[in-house]
Write an enzyme that holds these catalytic residues in place. Structure first.
Site, PDB file in Angstrom:
ATOM      1  N   HIS A 157     -12.231  14.404  33.065  1.00 50.40           N
ATOM      2  CA  HIS A 157     -11.291  13.273  33.221  1.00 50.40           C
ATOM      3  C   HIS A 157     -11.774  12.261  34.266  1.00 50.40           C
ATOM      4  O   HIS A 157     -11.242  11.149  34.335  1.00 50.40           O
ATOM      5  CB  HIS A 157      -9.900  13.763  33.647  1.00 50.40           C
ATOM      6  CG  HIS A 157      -9.217  14.605  32.614  1.00 50.40           C
ATOM      7  ND1 HIS A 157      -8.993  14.171  31.326  1.00 50.40           N
ATOM      8  CD2 HIS A 157      -8.699  15.867  32.678  1.00 50.40           C
ATOM      9  CE1 HIS A 157      -8.379  15.128  30.643  1.00 50.40           C
ATOM     10  NE2 HIS A 157      -8.192  16.175  31.435  1.00 50.40           N
TER      11      HIS A 157
ATOM     12  N   HIS B 118      -7.590  18.811  26.254  1.00 48.49           N
ATOM     13  CA  HIS B 118      -7.297  17.429  26.651  1.00 48.49           C
ATOM     14  C   HIS B 118      -8.481  16.536  26.316  1.00 48.49           C
ATOM     15  O   HIS B 118      -9.636  16.975  26.390  1.00 48.49           O
ATOM     16  CB  HIS B 118      -7.015  17.361  28.161  1.00 48.49           C
ATOM     17  CG  HIS B 118      -5.898  18.257  28.603  1.00 48.49           C
ATOM     18  ND1 HIS B 118      -6.117  19.508  29.145  1.00 48.49           N
ATOM     19  CD2 HIS B 118      -4.557  18.090  28.543  1.00 48.49           C
ATOM     20  CE1 HIS B 118      -4.947  20.069  29.421  1.00 48.49           C
ATOM     21  NE2 HIS B 118      -3.975  19.238  29.072  1.00 48.49           N
TER      22      HIS B 118
ATOM     23  N   ASP C  73     -12.261  21.083  25.147  1.00 44.93           N
ATOM     24  CA  ASP C  73     -11.079  21.227  26.010  1.00 44.93           C
ATOM     25  C   ASP C  73      -9.876  20.649  25.254  1.00 44.93           C
ATOM     26  O   ASP C  73     -10.029  19.732  24.448  1.00 44.93           O
ATOM     27  CB  ASP C  73     -11.302  20.445  27.310  1.00 44.93           C
ATOM     28  CG  ASP C  73     -10.204  20.670  28.335  1.00 44.93           C
ATOM     29  OD1 ASP C  73     -10.413  21.496  29.246  1.00 44.93           O
ATOM     30  OD2 ASP C  73      -9.139  20.021  28.226  1.00 44.93           O
TER      31      ASP C  73
ATOM     32  N   ASP D 100      -8.349  25.740  27.455  1.00 43.63           N
ATOM     33  CA  ASP D 100      -6.898  25.542  27.476  1.00 43.63           C
ATOM     34  C   ASP D 100      -6.316  25.236  26.094  1.00 43.63           C
ATOM     35  O   ASP D 100      -5.106  25.019  25.972  1.00 43.63           O
ATOM     36  CB  ASP D 100      -6.502  24.457  28.497  1.00 43.63           C
ATOM     37  CG  ASP D 100      -7.437  23.266  28.507  1.00 43.63           C
ATOM     38  OD1 ASP D 100      -8.295  23.172  27.603  1.00 43.63           O
ATOM     39  OD2 ASP D 100      -7.314  22.418  29.411  1.00 43.63           O
TER      40      ASP D 100
END
Ligand SMILES: [Zn+2]
Lengths: 348, 140
Positions: free
Chosen positions: A123, A160, A158, A245
């Protein structure tokens, strides 16, 4: 052979009650131990990324701000992201891990790399920390490779979207960024219509999936939408933003993968590598410690051919209808972007 | 200048966001506009989304009661994402905002800390006018 890099001590980067915590590395290491690799395990010593190496993907003013912020004791950077006094040096080791592992892979010309470091990175933007991430670890490694003429595929599984990585390489013709992620979800970016900048049109491939999607849908999206783009790109290196995740037990999101799905994903991604010693995985998210341990073991066992038995892969979740839509939306957006780009080209 | 129809406010339920919302309500009444209170759900907040939204809805009701604005003119918009991107996207459908309003601290504006300064980021990237409403001072 597994080339494993990780922190010798990351206990200084911790905030009480925060899900991005040192226990995660303990769980990951337990997952590696479950494979009983013996002499097939090579520990790659810590390496702290230099300012020059970080500056390939981060602005100098941001590096200064972050360093000073930590030096002054740190604190909360936003609702999700924190730093402590020790975070600056721990983050530099996390960002250097990929460089050290790539070095080792090159020397042996064989094996698989795994950077089990934290804080995660995908991120982090050029000029901003966010989403638990301070420095963009996978981007530092990819930028080092492209500076030497390599063509780098980054697969980000991931849960996200890796907005930082996408933004850093948005206009870079030597990096292909492919992301599977739940959508809508933090950070909010990652729709199929985001296809890359003028110099890299088509080199961003977003595969957004609905809550509840199972492993079969993730694999279909990779096989049917991303694989043809990857084949045409002909990467010389494959880096994976390996967050865990998307596991069904993870508290941070709502996909429904099992450890067996990560084994299957690893098989798919290994198929994208041009040869041995050209694949390295970077730990991103993964916040349920049991799921993290079993998913890491499943992923690595597939890549290393060990006998570890993960849970069965999952099927039957929602999102199957979205795979075709993703491909269509992407192609329409790509065509539009190409038209705009060609109309903006000087006519002389 | 186009007519001001929709005002988007960065809204996290913090006192500063409340101040920004009150300021936006006053403006909306004056210019006959609608106010959308925009809340970005972060990584951690996603794990307790329902309770967060319930609390925000309560504070929206309180603000409307105090603010002298007709309830139909105020809406809460909740979206997953970081505060900055969610607010920048307020210019697009379904919000189509003409003006962005944020408090000087809290979600949408970590003023004073350069690293997480969403207000700086918004000032740099917003395609519509941005108002940063200063925090109310304690009465002396
Ligand atoms: Zn994640």
């Amino acid at each position: 052979m597994l080339f494993l890099n990780g922190p010798t001590d990351d206990s200084g980067h911790e905030e009480p009650g925060h899900p991005e915590r040192p226990d995660r590395i303990t769980a990951v290491k337990a997952g590696v131990d479950d494979l009983h690799l013996g002499s097939d395990l090579v520990i790659v010593p810590q390496y702290s990324a230099t300012r020059a190496q970080l500056s390939r993907v981060h602005e100098g003013t941001y590096l200064d701000q972050l360093g000073v912020f930590c030096y002054e004791g740190g604190g909360d950077i936003d609702e999700d992201t924190y730093a402590t006094y020790d975070s600056w040096s721990i983050a530099q080791y996390a960002a250097g891990g990929g460089l050290a592992v790539i070095d080792a892979l090159r020397r042996y010309n064989d094996g698989v790399g795994f950077i089990a470091a934290r804080p995660p990175g995908h991120h982090a933007l050029r000029d901003r920390a966010m989403g638990f991430c301070l420095l963009n670890n996978v981007a530092v490694a990819a930028a080092s490779l492209t500076s030497e003429g390599e063509r780098v595929l980054i697969v980000d599984w991931d849960v996200h979207h890796g907005n930082g990585t996408q933004a850093i390489f948005w206009n870079d013709p030597n990096v292909l960024y492919v992301s599977t992620h739940e959508w809508p979800l933090f950070p909010g970016s990652g729709i199929a219509q985001e296809v890359g900048g003028t110099n890299a049109l088509g080199l961003t491939v977003n595969l957004p999936l609905p809550p509840g999607a199972t492993g079969d849908i993730v694999r279909r999206a990779l096989d049917e939408v991303a694989a043809p783009v990857i084949d045409a790109f002909e990467p010389t290196w494959v880096l994976v933003s390996a967050g865990f995740d998307a596991h069904r037990a993870d508290p941070m999101a709502d996909l429904a993968l099992s450890s067996g799905d990560f084994a299957a994903l690893a098989r798919t991604v290994a198929g994208f590598a041009p040869g041995p010693g050209r694949l390295a995985l970077f730990l991103e998210g993964g916040y349920d410690l049991g799921a993290l341990r079993s998913s890491v073991a499943a992923t690595l066992s597939t890549l290393l051919g060990s006998s570890y038995q993960p849970k069965s892969a999952t099927t039957g979740g929602p999102g199957g209808d979205m795979v075709n839509r993703m491909r269509d939306e992407r192609l329409v957006a790509l065509r539009q972007a190409q038209e705009v780009a060609s109309s903006e080209e000087p006519s002389r | 200048m186009t007519a001001l129809r929709t005002i988007a406010v960065g809204f996290d339920g913090s006192p500063d966001a409340d101040t920004a919302a009150r300021w936006a309500f006053e403006l909306a009444v004056q210019v006959d506009a609608e106010v959308i209170l925009v809340h970005a759900v972060g990584l951690i907040e996603h794990t307790k989304r329902q309770s967060v939204v319930a609390v925000l809805e309560d504070s929206v009701r309180t603000l409307i009661d105090e603010g002298g604005i007709e309830p139909p003119r105020v809406r809460l918009h909740v979206a997953d994402g970081d505060a900055c991107s969610v607010l920048l996207r307020a210019t697009d459908a379904p919000i189509n905002a003409d003006l962005l309003v944020v408090g000087s601290r809290g979600q949408g504006a970590h003023a004073g800390m350069l690293l997480g300064s969403t207000s700086l980021e918004l000032a740099e990237h917003s395609t519509i006018p941005l108002v940063i409403v200063p925090a109310t001072r304690d009465p002396e």
